[in-house]
Design an enzyme around this catalytic site. Structure first.
Site, short mmCIF file in Angstrom:
data_model
loop_
_atom_site.label_atom_id
_atom_site.label_comp_id
_atom_site.label_asym_id
_atom_site.label_seq_id
_atom_site.Cartn_x
_atom_site.Cartn_y
_atom_site.Cartn_z
N ASP A 17 0.82 -1.22 0.00
CA ASP A 17 0.00 0.00 0.00
C ASP A 17 0.85 1.26 0.00
O ASP A 17 0.63 2.17 -0.79
CB ASP A 17 -0.91 0.06 1.24
CG ASP A 17 -1.99 -1.01 1.22
OD1 ASP A 17 -2.33 -1.49 0.12
OD2 ASP A 17 -2.49 -1.36 2.30
N ARG A 96 0.59 3.67 17.20
CA ARG A 96 0.05 4.70 16.29
C ARG A 96 0.28 6.13 16.77
O ARG A 96 0.70 6.98 15.98
CB ARG A 96 -1.44 4.47 16.01
CG ARG A 96 -1.76 3.10 15.40
CD ARG A 96 -0.82 2.73 14.31
NE ARG A 96 -1.14 1.45 13.69
CZ ARG A 96 -0.27 0.75 12.99
NH1 ARG A 96 0.97 1.17 12.83
NH2 ARG A 96 -0.62 -0.39 12.44
N ASP A 125 -6.86 1.89 12.86
CA ASP A 125 -5.60 2.64 12.80
C ASP A 125 -5.77 4.02 12.16
O ASP A 125 -5.16 4.99 12.59
CB ASP A 125 -4.54 1.82 12.06
CG ASP A 125 -4.09 0.62 12.88
OD1 ASP A 125 -4.04 0.75 14.11
OD2 ASP A 125 -3.81 -0.43 12.29
N SER A 175 -3.48 -9.63 6.81
CA SER A 175 -2.96 -8.31 7.11
C SER A 175 -2.25 -8.41 8.47
O SER A 175 -2.86 -8.76 9.47
CB SER A 175 -4.12 -7.31 7.18
OG SER A 175 -3.70 -6.15 7.83
#
Ligand code: ARG
Length: 402
Positions: A17, A96, A125, A175
């Site tokens: 990505d 994060r 996220d 993922s």
């Protein structure tokens, strides 16, 4: 992309990505600065830098954030016994806000007008990145290319190939996100909550069936709620966590499979591996139970849960998170002591604990020695203790009051 942006700082994980995102930005005339954080996920920063630059990044930052991650995020989580919905030790959720704060720092330094991340529109996220960045610098735009282009994996691969981008080898079926505190695995056949996770999803833990038939004992020493020594050897918390990931992992400890209530309105099936977190959180909670009073524990349980929920829900920047954290740290000032753990075939049990601050007294608690209330003392206490209940019942049942 609708927004006017000339320079963006992209959180570059090295995956498909974000690799595609670099190219996608540059094709629209946006200057891309990339940033890769090492939070103990086992990344090669040099390799990430090379790939980012090959894909079109004009400048790259590779930062080892392991120690900041542990001191500013993992340690507060240990002190707060943080497990979202009783199971998830918050590994991804904790990284994060740290990554967001570095994105903001770099964007300010580079005079960029936006930051970007590779999260999709279905996950937690994105919420964590967007809110934390905006809390720190409301002027910065936050762009999530995958939310804009909405391509399938196949379309991304085709885009990458047509632009001559190297497609990173990755676990295409799932993922994955990982850091020192744990590893999360989502997607693929795990999306059917009835399917047992296949062995292939696990990398940090052995199948408990195949784990050693010999139990292993370890001791963990805490100071102010922080692990400071493993088996009597003092070391920094990063080393303790890394060693425990390996030691507990080889006993099959730390596999978590649960249904999780996402921020974004739906449930998802989540699988985690968190060997060190499982062992440390178990030991820490046990030690607190030996040291803190009943009232402290009851109150703290509530504070811990609020802290955990705020972090999970992307609200690291909320003032309450900080206030709770300070209070929890204060309550942990006496959480000093040692815990003995037994690892055996997928389970971690506390089998011993001691502390100079223990609110436990053998003289008081022991059956064969020391203080013993007399019959009269015991009956007096019990009578007063039960009085509220007995009076209320009598009133409701219309019988004579006690
Ligand atoms: N469900 C977890 C959380 O919300 C894990 C997220 C993992 N992230 C990922 N990109 N795979 O914190």
């Amino acid at each position: 992309m609708n927004e006017e942006v000339s320079k963006v700082v992209l959180a570059y994980s090295g995956g498909l990505d974000t690799t595609v995102a670099i190219k996608w930005f540059t094709e629209q005339g946006v200057d891309v600065v990339t940033f890769t954080a090492d939070v103990g996920q086992g990344i090669d920063l040099k390799d990430a830098e090379r790939r980012a630059c090959e894909s079109g990044s004009s400048k790259h930052y590779g930062l080892d954030l392991k120690s900041e991650f542990v001191s500013g995020y993992v340690i507060p989580a240990i002190r707060a016994n943080a497990k979202y919905e009783e199971e998830y030790p918050l590994s991804s959720a904790l990284s994060r806000p740290l990554i967001s704060s570095k994105l903001v720092e770099i964007a300010e330094k580079e005079k960029a007008d936006a930051v970007a991340h590779g999260c999709t529109s279905k996950g937690n996220d994105q919420v964590r990145f967007d809110i934390t960045v905006r809390a720190l610098n409301p002027k910065l735009k936050v762009i999530a290319p995958t939310r804009i282009w909405r391509w399938t994996r196949q379309q991304e691969v085709e885009y990458a190939k047509s632009r001559g981008l190297k497609i990173p080898e990755s676990h295409s079926k799932y993922s994955i996100d990982q850091n020192l505190w744990g590893r999360s695995i989502e997607g693929g056949l795990l999306e059917d909550p009835w399917n047992e996770p296949p062995e292939e999803v696990f990398e940090w833990t052995v199948d408990p069936v195949r784990a050693s038939r010999e139990p292993q004992y370890i001791t963990l020493k805490f100071k102010e709620g922080v692990p400071r020594a493993l088996n009597d050897v003092e070391m920094d918390t990063i080393s303790i966590i890394s060693q425990l990931n390996w030691l507990a992992g080889k006993h099959g400890i730390g596999r978590i499979d649960h249904m999780e209530s996402r921020i974004i309105g739906f449930k998802s099936r989540e699988v985690y591996e968190a060997p060190a977190a499982s062992a440390i959180l178990k030991a820490h909670k046990d030690l607190e139970k030996m040291i803190l009073t009943r009232r402290e524990l009851q109150f703290k349980e509530f504070a811990d849960r609020e802290w955990t929920n705020l972090v999970y829900e992307g609200l690291w920047g909320d003032p309450l998170r900080k206030s709770l954290e300070e209070m929890i740290a204060k309550m942990n000032q006496v959480v000093d002591g040692e815990v003995k753990l037994k690892f055996y075939k997928g389970s971690v049990s506390v089998v011993g604990r001691r502390s100079k601050y223990a609110a436990y007294s053998l003289n008081i608690a022991g059956y064969d020695k020391g203080w013993y209330p007399s019959d009269e003392e015991a009956r007096g206490f019990i009578q007063a203790w039960g009085l509220h209940t007995l009076i209320a019942r009598a009133a409701r049942e219309g019988v004579q009051k006690v």
